[in-house]
Design an enzyme around this catalytic site. Structure first.
Site, PDB file in Angstrom:
ATOM      1  N   ASP A 158      95.424  68.503  41.937  1.00 14.86           N
ATOM      2  CA  ASP A 158      96.466  69.028  42.823  1.00 14.86           C
ATOM      3  C   ASP A 158      97.704  69.507  42.064  1.00 14.86           C
ATOM      4  O   ASP A 158      98.207  70.600  42.318  1.00 14.86           O
ATOM      5  CB  ASP A 158      96.902  67.952  43.821  1.00 14.86           C
ATOM      6  CG  ASP A 158      95.891  67.754  44.940  1.00 14.86           C
ATOM      7  OD1 ASP A 158      94.979  68.583  45.070  1.00 14.86           O
ATOM      8  OD2 ASP A 158      96.012  66.765  45.678  1.00 14.86           O
ATOM      9  N   HIS A 180      88.958  68.281  47.989  1.00 15.08           N
ATOM     10  CA  HIS A 180      90.213  67.642  47.606  1.00 15.08           C
ATOM     11  C   HIS A 180      90.196  67.428  46.098  1.00 15.08           C
ATOM     12  O   HIS A 180      89.195  67.695  45.416  1.00 15.08           O
ATOM     13  CB  HIS A 180      90.403  66.320  48.348  1.00 15.08           C
ATOM     14  CG  HIS A 180      90.897  66.489  49.756  1.00 15.08           C
ATOM     15  ND1 HIS A 180      92.144  66.993  50.052  1.00 15.08           N
ATOM     16  CD2 HIS A 180      90.304  66.220  50.952  1.00 15.08           C
ATOM     17  CE1 HIS A 180      92.319  67.030  51.359  1.00 15.08           C
ATOM     18  NE2 HIS A 180      91.199  66.574  51.934  1.00 15.08           N
ATOM     19  N   ASP A 181      91.309  66.943  45.596  1.00 15.88           N
ATOM     20  CA  ASP A 181      91.492  66.760  44.149  1.00 15.88           C
ATOM     21  C   ASP A 181      90.264  66.144  43.480  1.00 15.88           C
ATOM     22  O   ASP A 181      89.783  66.629  42.456  1.00 15.88           O
ATOM     23  CB  ASP A 181      92.723  65.871  43.921  1.00 15.88           C
ATOM     24  CG  ASP A 181      93.109  65.736  42.458  1.00 15.88           C
ATOM     25  OD1 ASP A 181      92.346  65.093  41.705  1.00 15.88           O
ATOM     26  OD2 ASP A 181      94.170  66.249  42.063  1.00 15.88           O
ATOM     27  N   ASP A 217     103.576  82.652  63.831  1.00 13.92           N
ATOM     28  CA  ASP A 217     102.128  82.580  64.021  1.00 13.92           C
ATOM     29  C   ASP A 217     101.491  83.826  63.403  1.00 13.92           C
ATOM     30  O   ASP A 217     101.644  84.939  63.912  1.00 13.92           O
ATOM     31  CB  ASP A 217     101.798  82.508  65.506  1.00 13.92           C
ATOM     32  CG  ASP A 217     100.301  82.305  65.759  1.00 13.92           C
ATOM     33  OD1 ASP A 217      99.523  82.295  64.779  1.00 13.92           O
ATOM     34  OD2 ASP A 217      99.917  82.183  66.940  1.00 13.92           O
ATOM     35  N   TYR A 277      87.492  68.637  43.024  1.00  9.38           N
ATOM     36  CA  TYR A 277      87.763  69.688  42.043  1.00  9.38           C
ATOM     37  C   TYR A 277      87.582  69.173  40.617  1.00  9.38           C
ATOM     38  O   TYR A 277      86.954  69.822  39.783  1.00  9.38           O
ATOM     39  CB  TYR A 277      89.181  70.235  42.238  1.00  9.38           C
ATOM     40  CG  TYR A 277      89.475  70.667  43.650  1.00  9.38           C
ATOM     41  CD1 TYR A 277      88.508  71.330  44.418  1.00  9.38           C
ATOM     42  CD2 TYR A 277      90.702  70.401  44.246  1.00  9.38           C
ATOM     43  CE1 TYR A 277      88.764  71.710  45.721  1.00  9.38           C
ATOM     44  CE2 TYR A 277      90.967  70.781  45.546  1.00  9.38           C
ATOM     45  CZ  TYR A 277      90.003  71.422  46.291  1.00  9.38           C
ATOM     46  OH  TYR A 277      90.263  71.801  47.576  1.00  9.38           O
ATOM     47  N   LYS A 337      98.563  84.723  63.419  1.00  6.01           N
ATOM     48  CA  LYS A 337      97.487  85.295  64.230  1.00  6.01           C
ATOM     49  C   LYS A 337      98.032  86.203  65.330  1.00  6.01           C
ATOM     50  O   LYS A 337      97.260  86.846  66.039  1.00  6.01           O
ATOM     51  CB  LYS A 337      96.639  84.171  64.831  1.00  6.01           C
ATOM     52  CG  LYS A 337      95.873  83.362  63.796  1.00  6.01           C
ATOM     53  CD  LYS A 337      94.982  82.316  64.453  1.00  6.01           C
ATOM     54  CE  LYS A 337      94.189  81.533  63.398  1.00  6.01           C
ATOM     55  NZ  LYS A 337      93.306  80.515  64.003  1.00  6.01           N
TER      56      LYS A 337
END
Length: 374
Positions: free
Chosen positions: A136, A101-102, A34, A105, A36
């Protein structure tokens, strides 16, 4: 996946067990940490102290806030190559902090607008996204791998790592240089001077197109050069209502009639009948195979049984004569594609050895105790 296929040891850091089906995770291992949690950050930094490459898949600034930005990591490991992947350009872009998403873009890259055919009225159709291949993978993942390898080569002389920034918008534009430059006013190129869907390579030319056959399957035609067109015409002319001629091939005023003639001609035979006629010729005419047909080893992959019972994954490519791919995908079970969350725990503990405190070792064992298929 590419780097793992060719022998790299790839460790993926997961923040917890997940059932996400990542089919490109073969050859990798996983450890749950993790980021964080301060203990998690400390462990990640110890892993990065001896790593060659660190891939940052987050939006700009996320890892910097965790103390894992390039400036921090350069002090930790000067040889480390930090490879950062984003969808939108990282700098000088109003989109940089947006989700996407692709399709988004390539939409803002100027490339999606070029991927069209013509509608029934001869007008440009709605743009069609080429699955998620262009942004992608072609403009994204493969460009990032290229950057990593270039940085590895440079490091052999300098001994230093560097930051590799790749984004899917710029990558999609770069791999699309050919059509984008041809469409530029200064190119003066006939090949892409018309509206989308009306050019040589985007469906405008009837001799670079796909046609339906008698059995509702398809044949692809790509006989651009006159000598290939002539061979195509020689084979198909006996089955057309009017013969094709090389003399009129490049005359756009003949294209509408040629397209109709070819559509009617291809509809007279099945796909496999046409494929047999054109096979082993230079007509540039081949069948459109389905994924299942290629999985039956139509391509003749070495070492792969024909007519495999399960779909075959694409083999690693390119082929290297002296150092071939280290991992050839298994063809028997779907689970071969996935990595188990936490599967790399023992390896991490072994490699870090005495660098981990007892508390950090206990943290890793506790975090990776529950494992799930990705």
């Amino acid at each position: 996946m590419i780097l793992a296929d060719f022998g790299a040891q790839v460790l993926r850091i997961d923040r917890g067990p997940t059932n996400r089906s990542d089919v490109t995770s073969r050859g990798k291992t996983s450890v749950i940490v993790d980021a964080k949690d301060p203990s998690g950050i400390a462990i990640i930094r110890k892993m990065l102290a001896s790593a060659d490459v660190f891939v940052d898949p987050f939006r700009p600034g996320v890892l910097d806030k965790l103390g894992l930005g390039p400036a921090d990591l350069e002090k930790l490991n000067p040889r480390l190559i930090v490879a950062r992947m984003t969808g939108f350009p990282r700098a000088n872009s109003s989109y940089s902090q947006m989700a996407g998403h692709d399709i988004n873009y390539i939409a803002v890259s100027g490339v999606l607008d070029m991927i069209r055919s013509k509608d029934a009225h001869g007008e440009p159709s709605t743009p069609v996204a080429p699955l998620n291949l262009l942004g992608d993978f072609a403009g994204g993942g493969i460009m990032l791998v290229l950057g990593i390898l270039l940085a590895v080569i440079e490091r052999q002389s300098s001994g230093k790592g560097q930051v590799v920034d790749a984004d899917m918008v710029s990558g999609a534009r770069y791999v699309s240089s050919f059509p984008l430059l041809l469409a530029h006013p200064k190119s003066g190129a006939f090949i892409w001077s018309n509206p989308p869907g009306n050019n040589l390579l985007d469906g405008g030319a009837p001799f670079y197109a796909v046609y339906k056959t008698k059995d509702n399957k398809y044949m692809s035609v790509g006989c651009l050069e006159p000598h290939f067109f002539a061979e195509f015409a020689r084979i198909i002319n006996p089955y057309l209502r009017s013969p094709l001629s090389v003399d009129t091939q490049q005359d756009p005023s003949t294209w509408a009639e040629m397209r109709g003639t070819l559509a009617d001609g291809f509809a007279t035979k099945t796909r496999d009948e046409w494929a047999k006629l054109f096979h082993a010729t230079d007509a540039c005419c081949t069948p459109v195979l389905t994924q299942a047909e290629v999985s039956g080893n139509e391509l003749g992959e070495a070492g792969v049984p024909a007519n495999a019972a399960t779909p075959l994954p694409p083999a690693p490519h390119p082929h290297l004569s002296r150092t071939p791919a280290a991992r050839i995908p298994a063809y028997s079970a779907q689970t071969d594609f996935f990595v188990e969350s936490g599967s790399g725990l023992d390896k991490v503990l072994k490699e870090l050895g005495g660098q981990l405190s007892p508390a950090e070792t206990e943290y890793l064992k506790r975090a990776n105790g529950a494992k799930a298929k990705l």
